[in-house]
Design a protein around this motif. Structure first.
Motif, short mmCIF file in Angstrom:
data_model
loop_
_atom_site.label_atom_id
_atom_site.label_comp_id
_atom_site.label_asym_id
_atom_site.label_seq_id
_atom_site.Cartn_x
_atom_site.Cartn_y
_atom_site.Cartn_z
N ALA A 67 0.85 -1.19 0.00
CA ALA A 67 0.00 0.00 0.00
C ALA A 67 0.88 1.24 0.00
N TYR B 88 -4.52 5.90 2.82
CA TYR B 88 -5.01 4.52 2.82
C TYR B 88 -6.09 4.33 1.77
N LEU C 276 -6.10 1.71 -1.54
CA LEU C 276 -7.15 0.74 -1.89
C LEU C 276 -7.70 1.01 -3.29
N GLU D 152 -7.45 -1.56 -6.45
CA GLU D 152 -8.68 -2.00 -7.12
C GLU D 152 -8.59 -1.81 -8.63
N ARG E 164 -6.41 -6.69 -4.40
CA ARG E 164 -7.35 -5.88 -3.61
C ARG E 164 -8.31 -6.78 -2.82
N GLN F 243 -7.40 -7.43 0.82
CA GLN F 243 -7.36 -6.30 1.75
C GLN F 243 -8.75 -6.10 2.33
N ILE G 183 -11.22 -3.93 5.09
CA ILE G 183 -11.38 -2.67 5.82
C ILE G 183 -11.98 -2.92 7.20
N ASP H 158 -16.60 -7.11 4.51
CA ASP H 158 -15.20 -7.52 4.46
C ASP H 158 -14.92 -8.62 5.49
N PHE I 170 -7.18 -0.76 7.34
CA PHE I 170 -7.44 -2.06 6.71
C PHE I 170 -6.25 -2.98 6.93
N ASP J 233 -4.01 -6.07 5.20
CA ASP J 233 -3.62 -6.71 3.94
C ASP J 233 -3.03 -8.07 4.31
#
Length: 306
Positions: A65, A127, A131, A135, A142, A145, A147, A153, A182, A184
């Motif tokens: 990220a 952040y 993301l 994406e 993605r 990952q 959130i 999620d 988030f 990862d």
């Protein structure tokens, strides 16, 4: 004109120097020699044995990220595949074939997850940009990952592993829950000393730098080689100084473009009898996480090897 047959000298046996040498070699260059003031072939990048460069470290955060910086993101994705391939190679090796203290059980990259967290209920722009870029450019990544506080999620994560759900909630009590970010699950920590030791074995150590050999041609100067501490001179068609924060001590002219940064590192020694803490902070149970407070970021990394 530099060709694949040119003699190339690299000053610096840390991550910058070794990476440069590795990719030049993969690009077909045949005559590359790396020099450094530290005997990395003997101390294996162990900071407790006098190695004081940034590469002589136990571990580093590995993340993908990087806000809206596509180049950094792509480099991280490429590096991840490379390190995981090295993990597989090490696992298939015999102990006698491995350098230094490496064993077939060692990993260069540990996928323990990486939590990017900040105070407040709103996602920080950096952040959110990370993301969004993932994406758009790497949608499969993605999907790995998740959130914080997003029910959808968490449900996706449950389908992967209950262990990841535990890591997802490990930061719930930080700042009384007043955080956003988030995790990862394709990121983690890199064992920096082991990575450099592995790369170093792909070549032969050459010597300790004493000074650069500089030729003056009118008003211009050219580095034509180096002199090592044993008094020997080594000439090359190209000399690359890749010594990180030490670069300006070798090449003072670089002081306007090379700047060393520093942070405070604190090691916590967990008592042997506290098996509960050893388990709690083991990479299997604890991700690496970064916590952004105003402009400062704190990092916590899992427990290292015994």
């Amino acid at each position: 004109m530099v060709s694949v047959d040119s003699k190339i000298i690299i000053v610096g046996g840390g991550v910058f120097g070794l990476s440069t040498a590795l990719w030049l070699a993969r690009g077909g260059y045949k005559n590359i020699t790396v020099f450094d003031r530290c005997a990395f072939d003997e101390n294996h990048y162990d900071p407790s044995k006098g190695c004081d460069g940034a590469s002589a470290d136990l571990n580093k955060v590995f993340r993908m990220a990087y806000g809206d910086n596509l180049n950094y993101q792509n480099l991280a994705l490429e590096a991840r595949n490379l390190w995981l391939a090295w993990n597989r190679d090490i696992k298939k090796s015999k102990a006698s074939e491995l350098p230094g203290s490496l064993t077939p059980e060692d990993q260069l990259l540990c996928i323990c997850g990486s939590y990017l967290l900040s105070e407040g209920r709103e996602m920080r722009d950096y952040y959110a940009e990370s993301l969004k870029l993932m994406e758009k450019t790497a949608p499969e990544q993605r999907k790995m990952q998740f959130i914080k506080g997003e029910t959808e999620d968490e449900e996706r994560l449950k389908k992967i592993s209950p262990k990841w759900v535990e890591k997802y909630h490990i930061i719930d009590k930080i700042n009384d829950g007043n955080t956003k970010g988030f995790i990862d699950i394709n990121a983690g920590i890199m064992y920096a000393d082991k990575v450099n030791t592995e790369i170093l074995t792909m070549g032969d150590p050459a010597g300790k730098l004493e000074t650069l050999i500089i030729e003056k041609r009118g008003t211009t100067k050219r580095v034509s080689g180096i002199q090592t501490c044993d008094g020997r001179s080594h000439y090359g068609d190209l000399v690359i100084v890749a010594a990180g924060g030490w670069t300006t001590s070798i090449l003072p002219e670089a002081h306007r473009t090379v700047e060393a940064t520093a942070g405070t590192v604190m090691f916590m020694d967990v008592p042997k009898h506290r098996k509960d803490l050893w388990e709690k902070f083991h990479p299997d149970n604890c991700p690496v996480w970064s916590y952004l407070i105003t402009k400062d970021t704190d990092f916590l990394l899992p427990k290292m090897d015994d």
